[in-house]
Design a protein around this motif. Structure first.
Motif, PDB file in Angstrom:
ATOM      1  N   THR A 152      30.487  35.167  50.169  1.00 26.31           N
ATOM      2  CA  THR A 152      31.006  35.473  51.496  1.00 26.31           C
ATOM      3  C   THR A 152      31.857  36.735  51.537  1.00 26.31           C
ATOM      4  OG1 THR A 152      31.087  33.084  51.806  1.00 26.31           O
ATOM      5  CG2 THR A 152      32.179  34.396  53.482  1.00 26.31           C
ATOM      6  N   VAL A 153      32.420  37.123  50.393  1.00 25.37           N
ATOM      7  CA  VAL A 153      33.360  38.245  50.392  1.00 25.37           C
ATOM      8  C   VAL A 153      32.802  39.400  49.562  1.00 25.37           C
ATOM      9  CG1 VAL A 153      35.748  38.953  49.950  1.00 25.37           C
ATOM     10  CG2 VAL A 153      35.245  36.562  50.499  1.00 25.37           C
ATOM     11  N   GLY A 154      32.911  40.605  50.109  1.00 30.19           N
ATOM     12  CA  GLY A 154      32.578  41.813  49.361  1.00 30.19           C
ATOM     13  C   GLY A 154      33.850  42.606  49.131  1.00 30.19           C
ATOM     14  N   PHE A 155      33.939  43.233  47.975  1.00 34.76           N
ATOM     15  CA  PHE A 155      35.170  43.941  47.617  1.00 34.76           C
ATOM     16  C   PHE A 155      34.910  45.428  47.405  1.00 34.76           C
ATOM     17  CE2 PHE A 155      35.910  39.593  46.318  1.00 34.76           C
ATOM     18  CZ  PHE A 155      37.221  39.357  46.680  1.00 34.76           C
ATOM     19  N   VAL A 156      35.838  46.226  47.924  1.00 38.22           N
ATOM     20  CA  VAL A 156      35.858  47.657  47.591  1.00 38.22           C
ATOM     21  C   VAL A 156      37.253  47.942  47.050  1.00 38.22           C
ATOM     22  CG1 VAL A 156      35.641  50.020  48.446  1.00 38.22           C
ATOM     23  CG2 VAL A 156      34.222  48.208  49.431  1.00 38.22           C
ATOM     24  N   PHE A 157      37.285  48.413  45.804  1.00 37.34           N
ATOM     25  CA  PHE A 157      38.577  48.585  45.139  1.00 37.34           C
ATOM     26  C   PHE A 157      39.015  50.051  45.149  1.00 37.34           C
ATOM     27  CE2 PHE A 157      36.206  45.177  42.920  1.00 37.34           C
ATOM     28  CZ  PHE A 157      36.974  44.097  43.317  1.00 37.34           C
ATOM     29  N   GLN A 158      40.334  50.218  44.998  1.00 41.22           N
ATOM     30  CA  GLN A 158      40.907  51.568  44.988  1.00 41.22           C
ATOM     31  C   GLN A 158      40.301  52.413  43.858  1.00 41.22           C
ATOM     32  OE1 GLN A 158      45.135  51.503  44.474  1.00 41.22           O
ATOM     33  NE2 GLN A 158      45.359  53.715  44.703  1.00 41.22           N
ATOM     34  N   GLN A 159      40.232  51.832  42.670  1.00 40.99           N
ATOM     35  CA  GLN A 159      39.715  52.574  41.518  1.00 40.99           C
ATOM     36  C   GLN A 159      38.223  52.286  41.306  1.00 40.99           C
ATOM     37  OE1 GLN A 159      41.472  54.866  40.038  1.00 40.99           O
ATOM     38  NE2 GLN A 159      43.306  54.385  41.209  1.00 40.99           N
ATOM     39  N   PHE A 160      37.565  51.867  42.326  1.00 40.61           N
ATOM     40  CA  PHE A 160      36.125  51.600  42.353  1.00 40.61           C
ATOM     41  C   PHE A 160      35.734  50.403  41.477  1.00 40.61           C
ATOM     42  CE2 PHE A 160      36.401  56.436  42.059  1.00 40.61           C
ATOM     43  CZ  PHE A 160      36.828  56.566  43.368  1.00 40.61           C
ATOM     44  N   LEU A 196      32.612  38.974  55.027  1.00 43.39           N
ATOM     45  CA  LEU A 196      33.936  39.611  55.026  1.00 43.39           C
ATOM     46  C   LEU A 196      33.957  40.669  53.927  1.00 43.39           C
ATOM     47  CD1 LEU A 196      36.967  39.775  55.812  1.00 43.39           C
ATOM     48  CD2 LEU A 196      37.383  37.991  54.091  1.00 43.39           C
ATOM     49  N   ILE A 197      34.361  41.874  54.285  1.00 45.17           N
ATOM     50  CA  ILE A 197      34.515  42.920  53.275  1.00 45.17           C
ATOM     51  C   ILE A 197      35.985  43.300  53.210  1.00 45.17           C
ATOM     52  CG2 ILE A 197      33.931  45.281  52.601  1.00 45.17           C
ATOM     53  CD1 ILE A 197      31.198  44.853  53.787  1.00 45.17           C
ATOM     54  N   VAL A 198      36.520  43.228  52.002  1.00 44.45           N
ATOM     55  CA  VAL A 198      37.927  43.508  51.774  1.00 44.45           C
ATOM     56  C   VAL A 198      38.026  44.808  50.975  1.00 44.45           C
ATOM     57  CG1 VAL A 198      39.982  42.711  50.559  1.00 44.45           C
ATOM     58  CG2 VAL A 198      38.600  41.082  51.829  1.00 44.45           C
ATOM     59  N   CYS A 199      38.781  45.753  51.499  1.00 37.82           N
ATOM     60  CA  CYS A 199      38.886  47.053  50.831  1.00 37.82           C
ATOM     61  C   CYS A 199      40.346  47.327  50.491  1.00 37.82           C
ATOM     62  CB  CYS A 199      38.370  48.174  51.724  1.00 37.82           C
ATOM     63  SG  CYS A 199      36.746  47.868  52.420  1.00 37.82           S
ATOM     64  N   ASP A 200      40.575  47.715  49.256  1.00 38.18           N
ATOM     65  CA  ASP A 200      41.929  48.033  48.825  1.00 38.18           C
ATOM     66  C   ASP A 200      42.017  49.544  48.607  1.00 38.18           C
ATOM     67  OD1 ASP A 200      44.553  47.700  47.860  1.00 38.18           O
ATOM     68  OD2 ASP A 200      43.821  47.664  45.800  1.00 38.18           O
ATOM     69  N   GLU A 201      42.749  50.203  49.490  1.00 38.60           N
ATOM     70  CA  GLU A 201      42.945  51.652  49.403  1.00 38.60           C
ATOM     71  C   GLU A 201      41.629  52.371  49.104  1.00 38.60           C
ATOM     72  OE1 GLU A 201      45.756  52.945  50.091  1.00 38.60           O
ATOM     73  OE2 GLU A 201      47.387  51.585  49.545  1.00 38.60           O
ATOM     74  N   PRO A 202      40.637  52.232  49.949  1.00 39.53           N
ATOM     75  CA  PRO A 202      39.315  52.769  49.607  1.00 39.53           C
ATOM     76  C   PRO A 202      39.244  54.294  49.604  1.00 39.53           C
ATOM     77  CG  PRO A 202      39.312  51.940  51.860  1.00 39.53           C
ATOM     78  CD  PRO A 202      40.627  51.563  51.272  1.00 39.53           C
ATOM     79  N   THR A 203      40.254  54.950  50.197  1.00 36.91           N
ATOM     80  CA  THR A 203      40.176  56.413  50.285  1.00 36.91           C
ATOM     81  C   THR A 203      41.283  57.112  49.522  1.00 36.91           C
ATOM     82  OG1 THR A 203      41.482  56.362  52.319  1.00 36.91           O
ATOM     83  CG2 THR A 203      39.083  56.311  52.566  1.00 36.91           C
ATOM     84  N   LEU A 210      35.879  43.524  58.575  1.00 35.46           N
ATOM     85  CA  LEU A 210      36.402  44.381  57.505  1.00 35.46           C
ATOM     86  C   LEU A 210      37.914  44.333  57.520  1.00 35.46           C
ATOM     87  CD1 LEU A 210      33.554  45.807  57.222  1.00 35.46           C
ATOM     88  CD2 LEU A 210      34.845  47.902  56.905  1.00 35.46           C
ATOM     89  N   VAL A 211      38.518  44.119  56.361  1.00 38.09           N
ATOM     90  CA  VAL A 211      39.973  44.212  56.253  1.00 38.09           C
ATOM     91  C   VAL A 211      40.276  45.276  55.208  1.00 38.09           C
ATOM     92  CG1 VAL A 211      42.119  43.018  55.689  1.00 38.09           C
ATOM     93  CG2 VAL A 211      40.280  41.780  56.842  1.00 38.09           C
ATOM     94  N   ILE A 212      41.027  46.279  55.635  1.00 38.93           N
ATOM     95  CA  ILE A 212      41.304  47.398  54.729  1.00 38.93           C
ATOM     96  C   ILE A 212      42.812  47.525  54.537  1.00 38.93           C
ATOM     97  CG2 ILE A 212      41.165  49.909  54.453  1.00 38.93           C
ATOM     98  CD1 ILE A 212      38.574  49.850  56.034  1.00 38.93           C
ATOM     99  N   VAL A 213      43.229  47.536  53.276  1.00 41.64           N
ATOM    100  CA  VAL A 213      44.618  47.833  52.946  1.00 41.64           C
ATOM    101  C   VAL A 213      44.710  49.318  52.666  1.00 41.64           C
ATOM    102  CG1 VAL A 213      46.360  47.597  51.144  1.00 41.64           C
ATOM    103  CG2 VAL A 213      45.230  45.577  52.032  1.00 41.64           C
TER     104      VAL A 213
END
Lengths: 261, 395
Positions: free
Chosen positions: A106-114, A184-191, A217-220
């Motif tokens: 259910t959850v996809g992750f995008v991390f700061q350091q990939f 749900l896609i959760v992104c931590d500092e994606p940029t 999408l939830v982006i930190v």
């Protein structure tokens, strides 16, 4: 919900998402960590609703609880108190195995350091969530290549992460977060690790490719340059949501997804 | 989406992660190969040595039983028997025939003047029972010729190589027709034989029993063993017990005598302890190298494991991935180490050094390597099991 600092009722997107169901519903969520005999209250009663089709951003100073909150929302950390449902499911009622499976599906992750696996090609990296979910290797690779094509990396499927630029690596990470069609896609500092132009490319990709009516999408982020992409911005401080900015692109006077802070 | 409790496709990811870090991958395989090499090679040398302690007994295969003084502890421990022992043994029920055999270390001198100790074996004059099974030059009957002795063909080219005096510039092996002296008695090489490689390093000469007694020291002019052939259909152990009851002497079958000799040598010489330590060191070195490298590999990949956990890989999946990695390096390390051991064994077998790899050694080596890998992997697995997936959100 916290007080509304800035609201633009004309914002078409807000109206679009307002009538939809909730992807995330959190109420009175608290979370503490014990270190050296002291308990640090990372979350102090969070109320958060994120609607389907919405791109929500969590912003605030370091240590305000953003990462803890998305960890709770993504089912990585257990809350101490309160209620938190993701697509109607309450992690508190799930076993560890059920939570792991729910997260995987259910959850996809995008991390700061990939956090791409350095020994795997782009296609193999993107295929990982499918492999975790038991999809056969050949089918997973095929789906991964299709997803890489969608994020504009159809020619780089066999490249290793070290052979890709930072922006390309983040696009691989986005493809990986979407390949198994999580809701749900959760992104931590994606940029934060990307330059201005690449950051915007990545955000356009997230908004245009990852977001649809059945997904949230939830982006930190700390990156004010991308605030304009959000439907709502939840400002956090000291473990609480202290403000919600609706339609920030209008509020900061930028157009569409290319807003600048 | 197909749902499996343990996704098989992640094994492939595990393999790519493993081989992707070439330096650690090679270090792991090399460490485990070295451990395997040390364990199997040292064990093979130990077993080879143990096996060689029984060479003389196996070469004297005509005898069903060996009768000796009760105090004898190994095959070279020739405690003298009275002549009457031979007749008493012959009188025991179940004994077909019994012959004397002499065996002792005596001083000898080669044609080039070199003095050395030799193991002199004197076999029954009439029957030549106890003689070498394989003759290289000459016939067994040649031993009955005047002053005749047989030498081992391998000894002739090595331990008995004539290198002094007129042979200094052109070393020559001791040949048929050459003369040597034992206890100042002149003897002549009448033939060469092929003996099994022995743990006991001194050169061996065979002669007749009566001739051996002529040049043996007076206090040793007695037989060392009585070789017994039992009647067809008799139980060797029953006959051995009967011989002991009738004579008070120790009677052993060949395998029993081999075991007695091997046990004595291994225990009294410290060989077992020394080689045991070497094998133990192989285990410890392998464990340290594998554990350190595996743990470093895990620490390097901790964020990746955290990401996999966050993305829905359960502990079972991650443990299995790590076990796949361990299994691969274990198999490669084991194969490489064992291969080098076999290769070294082929080289060693061309020399006089002991080396014998029985089927037990690869099995024990494999079990040891599995233990090394499990112990080495345990810390890494524990680390990953304790890992909070939230680590992926820490920059």
């Amino acid at each position: 919900m916290t007080s509304i600092m800035n609201e633009h009722p004309q914002a078409a997107r807000i109206h679009e998402t307002a009538g939809r169901g909730l992807a995330i519903h959190c109420s009175g969520v608290t979370k503490g960590f014990t270190a050296g005999g002291n308990t640090i209250r990372a979350l102090r009663g969070i109320d958060l609703d994120v609607r389907l089709g919405e791109l929500a951003m969590l912003v605030g100073p370091s240590g305000c609880g953003k990462t803890t909150l998305i960890s709770v929302v993504a089912g990585i950390l257990d809350r101490d108190e309160g209620e938190c449902r993701v697509f109607g499911q309450d992690f508190a009622t799930m076993s560890a195995r059920q939570k792991t499976r729910f997260r995987g599906q259910t959850v996809g992750f995008v991390f700061q350091q990939f956090n791409l696996l350095p020994a795997l090609t782009a296609a193999q990296n993107v295929a990982v969530p499918l492999l975790i979910n038991g999809v056969a290797h050949a089918a997973a690779i095929k789906a991964a290549k299709e997803m890489l094509d969608r994020v504009g990396l159809g020619e780089r499927t066999e490249s290793l992460p070290k052979q890709l630029s930072g922006g390309q690596q983040q696009r691989v990470a986005i493809a990986r977060a979407m390949v198994h069609r999580p809701r749900l896609i959760v992104c931590d500092e994606p940029t934060s690790a990307l330059d201005h132009e690449t950051g915007h490319t990545v955000m356009r990709l997230l908004k245009n490719v990852a977001l649809d009516e059945d997904r949230a999408l939830v982006i930190v982020t700390h990156d004010a340059r991308i605030f304009g992409f959000a439907d709502r911005i939840f400002k956090m401080d000291d473990g609480r949501i202290v403000d919600v900015v609706r339609n920030p692109s209008a509020s900061i006077g930028a157009s569409g997804g290319d807003a600048h802070a | 989406m197909k749902d499996r409790s343990v996704p098989v496709g992640m094994n492939f990811v595990a393999i790519l992660m493993l081989v992707g870090d070439r330096l650690k991958y090679v270090a792991l395989v090399a460490g485990l190969a070295f451990a395997t090499l040390l364990i199997t090679q040292q064990a093979s040398i130990l077993v080879g040595m143990a096996d060689q302690t029984g060479a003389f007994i196996r070469d004297t295969g005509q005898a069903d039983l060996w009768v000796m003084d009760p105090e004898v502890e190994f095959s070279e421990d020739g405690k003298a028997l009275q002549d009457t022992a031979l007749f008493r043994v012959r009188g025991v029920e179940g004994v077909e025939w019994a012959v004397p055999i002499y065996k002792n270390w005596l001083k000898a001198q080669l044609p080039d003047g070199r003095k050395l100790n030799m193991i002199v074996v004197g076999i029954d004059d009439a029957t030549l029972v106890g003689g070498p099974a394989v003759m290289v030059e000459g016939r067994l009957e040649d031993l009955r010729a005047d002053k005749a002795v047989f030498i081992d063909a391998r000894d002739a080219d090595t331990k008995l190589l004539l290198t002094r005096g007129r042979f200094a510039d052109d070393p020559q092996p001791l040949r048929v027709g050459d003369r040597l002296s034992v206890n100042d008695f002149e003897l002549r090489v009448a033939g060469t034989m092929k003996l099994s490689r022995s743990f006991f390093w001194d050169p061996v000469v065979y002669t007749t029993y009566s001739r051996a007694l002529t040049f043996a020291p007076p206090e040793r002019r007695l037989m060392s063993f009585v070789l017994v052939k039992i009647k067809s259909g008799s139980d060797p152990h029953a006959v051995a017990r009967a011989v002991t009851e009738a004579t008070g002497l120790q009677a052993l079958t060949g395998p029993q005598f081999e075991k007695l000799t091997m046990t004595y040598i291994l225990e009294k010489t410290g060989i077992l302890v020394n080689f045991g330590l070497a094998v133990g060191m192989g285990f410890v070195i392998g464990l340290l190298v594998a554990a350190q490298t595996l743990y470093a590999f895990t620490l390097d990949n901790l964020k990746q494991y955290g990401a996999l956990k966050a993305m829905g890989a359960g502990n079972g999946t991650l443990v299995r991935m790590m076990m796949v990695q361990v299994l691969i390096v274990a198999l490669l390390g084991y194969g490489l180490g064992l291969g080098i051991t076999v290769l070294m064994g082929k080289i060693i077998q061309a020399t006089d050094l002991a080396f014998l790899m029985t089927w037990h050694i690869p099995v024990v080596g494999g079990v040891a390597l599995v233990a090394i890998c499990l112990l080495a992997g345990a810390a890494s697995i524990a680390k990953v099991l304790r890992l909070e997936p939230a680590i992926v959100f820490k920059s």
